[in-house]
Scaffold this active site. Structure first.
Site, mmCIF file in Angstrom:
data_model
loop_
_atom_site.group_PDB
_atom_site.id
_atom_site.type_symbol
_atom_site.label_atom_id
_atom_site.label_comp_id
_atom_site.label_asym_id
_atom_site.label_seq_id
_atom_site.Cartn_x
_atom_site.Cartn_y
_atom_site.Cartn_z
ATOM 1 N N LYS A 174 42.381 37.209 19.950
ATOM 2 C CA LYS A 174 42.130 36.006 20.754
ATOM 3 C C LYS A 174 42.952 36.064 22.045
ATOM 4 O O LYS A 174 42.394 36.149 23.125
ATOM 5 C CB LYS A 174 42.458 34.757 19.957
ATOM 6 C CG LYS A 174 41.617 34.680 18.675
ATOM 7 C CD LYS A 174 42.138 33.665 17.710
ATOM 8 C CE LYS A 174 41.569 33.851 16.328
ATOM 9 N NZ LYS A 174 40.107 33.837 16.252
ATOM 10 N N ASP A 228 51.107 30.608 11.464
ATOM 11 C CA ASP A 228 49.951 31.418 11.854
ATOM 12 C C ASP A 228 49.599 31.062 13.298
ATOM 13 O O ASP A 228 48.924 30.071 13.549
ATOM 14 C CB ASP A 228 48.781 31.103 10.908
ATOM 15 C CG ASP A 228 47.482 31.756 11.344
ATOM 16 O OD1 ASP A 228 47.468 32.470 12.360
ATOM 17 O OD2 ASP A 228 46.459 31.543 10.642
ATOM 18 N N TRP A 244 41.900 26.900 8.721
ATOM 19 C CA TRP A 244 42.680 28.127 8.531
ATOM 20 C C TRP A 244 43.893 27.905 7.656
ATOM 21 O O TRP A 244 44.274 28.785 6.863
ATOM 22 C CB TRP A 244 43.049 28.766 9.877
ATOM 23 C CG TRP A 244 41.825 29.368 10.498
ATOM 24 C CD1 TRP A 244 41.169 28.937 11.615
ATOM 25 C CD2 TRP A 244 41.064 30.478 9.991
ATOM 26 N NE1 TRP A 244 40.051 29.709 11.836
ATOM 27 C CE2 TRP A 244 39.962 30.662 10.854
ATOM 28 C CE3 TRP A 244 41.194 31.324 8.888
ATOM 29 C CZ2 TRP A 244 39.010 31.660 10.652
ATOM 30 C CZ3 TRP A 244 40.243 32.320 8.688
ATOM 31 C CH2 TRP A 244 39.169 32.486 9.569
#
Ligand code: PLP
Length: 359
Positions: A195, A171, A100
């Site tokens: 999530k 992030d 990511w």
């Protein structure tokens, strides 16, 4: 009973789903659902404000930070961050700790020449991250960006950043609200909701006020933090249902005892699962203990030819979505806040039994 180990969209607390189900068609006695009313109605504004206040309480967000409820997922933030924060600078520091972080870098190269710091290393043959004080930050970077939890690789960076005046951007998509964060260490925190927060479609951005208003002029208004802040995240129609449901999750989390309590439960769940993996030659996790994620636990079977059977049998036992991401293979158990200890215990019992039968 089904336990869903999906990495996202992920399991939500069952109490929240039941409540949403109950009020789906007749919310607050209005004879309509919350997703059918105006985002500018007083009823929805109250939902929106309460959700923000509950999040502020849970995360202890200082008053000089704005909380934005955005569209576009974390990937939209991969573009929004440079376009909002670069100002006249030509570079930003980007720490590469996995998939990511690399995805954020790929987007950033459209807007600047990132200074990429490869933090990936190995320790005794296991994947690890170099300590923060070894990160070679550049003097002319507008900010430093990193991803504290790599959802796919199962790698976490647990150190708290302390880079002086540097603006730190993180992030937190797969760890937000799973353990306490000192928000004041960051310029911007962002996270996709799907999530640890609520349904997909909502992205949270927590931004320090002094960073607003320096966006590049070509930045689309919908990604402009100042425009969003000035309009209480209602510059356009926000994802109202996701906002409402996330608000219910925040209330649930408060009822559980808040972030410090859920942090303890998350530790207990991770200890149980890694314990079973470490006590066996049948299962393996390839991450150094200090960098193991407590949210996403990838593991491999020593004999990969058993993968298919493992997935079939676990699914039949009510343990869903254990297949690892296609780029790494093997298995992955995502054990976010909503996963009860009982779910992890059911998984570890299954793993021990599967090993007994096939080991
Ligand atoms: N960042 C992290 C750490 C992620 O885990 C994900 C998705 O799994 C993303 C970014 C991309 O999020 P989205 O699909 O909301 O754009």
């Amino acid at each position: 009973q089904v336990f869903n180990f999906s990495s996202g969209p992920a399991m939500l607390p069952v109490e929240v789903l039941r409540r949403a189900e109950q009020e789906l068609c007749n919310w607050q006695g209005l004879g309509t659902s919350v997703m059918e009313i105006s985002h500018r109605s007083k009823e929805f504004i109250q939902v929106a404000e309460e959700a923000e206040q509950d999040l502020r309480d849970l995360m202890k967000i200082p008053s000089n930070y704005k909380v934005l409820f955005c569209h576009g997922g974390a990937r939209a933030q991969f573009a929004a961050v440079p376009l909002n924060l670069l100002g006249p600078a030509k570079t930003a520091d980007y720490v590469d700790g996995g998939y990511w972080a690399q995805s954020a870098i790929k987007e950033a190269v459209k807007y600047c020449t990132p200074n990429v710091i490869d933090a990936k290393t190995t320790l005794d043959g296991l994947a690890a991250i170099t300590p923060m004080n070894n990160w070679a930050l550049s003097d002319d970077a507008a900010y430093v960006h990193y991803c504290p939890n790599e959802t796919i690789d199962g790698i976490a960076i647990n150190e708290q950043p302390d880079f002086g005046d540097k603006v730190v951007v993180a992030d937190f998509s797969s760890t937000i609200l799973s353990s306490p964060i000192d928000v004041s260490c960051y310029g911007v925190i962002y996270a996709g909701a799907q999530k640890n927060i609520g349904p997909a479609g909502l992205t949270l951005v927590i931004v320090r006020e002094d960073l607003l208003g320096q966006a590049r002029k070509e930045l689309p208004s919908i990604l402009d933090y100042k425009v969003l802040a000035d309009n209480e995240s209602m510059f356009n129609t926000p994802p109202t249902f996701a906002w409402y449901l996330s608000g219910l999750v925040f209330k649930w989390l408060k009822e559980q005892g808040g972030v410090s309590e859920i942090d303890k439960r998350n530790q207990a769940k991770a200890d149980l699962l890694y314990g079973v993996i470490d006590n066996s030659d049948f299962y393996r996790n390839g991450v150094a203990p200090a960098n193991r994620s407590r949210m996403n636990v990838p593991f491999q079977l020593a004999d990969a030819s058993l993968d298919k059977l493992f997935l079939e049998e676990s699914f039949a036992a009510g343990l869903h979505a254990l297949k690892g991401h296609r780029v790494v293979g093997g298995m992955r158990a995502s054990i976010y806040n909503a996963m009860p200890l009982e779910g992890v215990k059911t998984l570890t019992d299954f793993m021990v039994d599967f090993e007994r039968r096939h080991g």
